[in-house]
Design a protein around this motif. Structure first.
Motif, short mmCIF file in Angstrom:
data_model
loop_
_atom_site.label_atom_id
_atom_site.label_comp_id
_atom_site.label_asym_id
_atom_site.label_seq_id
_atom_site.Cartn_x
_atom_site.Cartn_y
_atom_site.Cartn_z
N SER A 107 2.75 12.37 -9.76
CA SER A 107 1.70 13.39 -9.88
C SER A 107 2.29 14.76 -10.23
O SER A 107 3.47 15.03 -9.97
N PRO A 108 1.46 15.63 -10.79
CA PRO A 108 1.92 17.00 -11.06
C PRO A 108 2.35 17.72 -9.78
O PRO A 108 3.31 18.49 -9.81
N LEU B 98 15.74 5.48 -3.01
CA LEU B 98 14.51 4.95 -2.42
C LEU B 98 13.40 4.75 -3.47
O LEU B 98 12.67 3.77 -3.43
N MET B 99 13.29 5.69 -4.40
CA MET B 99 12.25 5.61 -5.42
C MET B 99 12.44 4.40 -6.34
O MET B 99 11.48 3.83 -6.83
N ARG C 8 0.82 -1.21 0.00
CA ARG C 8 0.00 0.00 0.00
C ARG C 8 0.86 1.26 0.00
O ARG C 8 0.59 2.21 -0.74
N PHE C 9 1.91 1.25 0.82
CA PHE C 9 2.80 2.40 0.89
C PHE C 9 3.50 2.62 -0.45
O PHE C 9 3.55 3.75 -0.96
N ALA C 10 4.04 1.55 -1.04
CA ALA C 10 4.75 1.67 -2.32
C ALA C 10 3.82 2.18 -3.41
O ALA C 10 4.20 3.04 -4.21
N SER C 11 2.61 1.67 -3.46
CA SER C 11 1.65 2.12 -4.47
C SER C 11 1.29 3.58 -4.28
O SER C 11 1.25 4.35 -5.25
N ALA C 12 1.04 3.97 -3.05
CA ALA C 12 0.67 5.37 -2.78
C ALA C 12 1.83 6.31 -3.11
O ALA C 12 1.63 7.36 -3.74
#
Length: 133
Positions: A18-19, A59-60, A7-11
């Motif tokens: 996002s812009p 991290l990304m 959930r954390f990775a997806s969020a």
């Protein structure tokens, strides 16, 4: 633990794409650039941006890879189910596990079949035109 990380990775991956995240990054870089004269463009000033971007990038990579792995597995499962439940050849199920050479050979055979089918279709169209004219 795994569900929380998922959930954390997806969020985070969603937010990072996002812009708002892009604008935040641009503002952060601009603030850093503007602060250069106040810090005399020192090595420490440069080190701040280098270290920050390195940590964020590091991290990304893991977050994005996790998201892509999950999306790829879900997509492959959906495709396998479509193949299994249709009249398609089952030989295409699981081809993601083939070697590059095996995939190239399968691709070559598919292209050859497509050219053959295209030639048949063109002959059929030609015959219909002759009959209709």
């Amino acid at each position: 633990m795994e569900r929380h990380f998922t959930r954390f990775a997806s969020a985070m991956a969603h937010w990072a794409g996002s812009p708002a995240a892009f604008i935040a990054a641009v503002i952060l870089i601009l603030l850093w650039a503007v602060s250069g004269p106040f810090f005399g463009y020192s090595e420490t000033w440069q080190l701040v941006i280098n270290t920050g971007t390195t940590i964020v990038t590091f991290l990304m990579v893991f977050l994005i890879q996790n998201t892509q792995n999950r999306d790829g597995a879900a997509l492959q499962t959906k495709l396998d189910e479509l193949i299994r439940s249709s009249n398609a050849e089952d030989m295409f199920m699981g081809i993601e596990k083939l070697t590059d050479k095996e995939l190239e050979e399968l691709h070559r055979r598919c292209e050859q079949s497509a050219r053959h089918n295209e030639a048949l279709l063109e002959r059929t169209r030609s015959e219909r035109r002759k009959r209709g004219a």
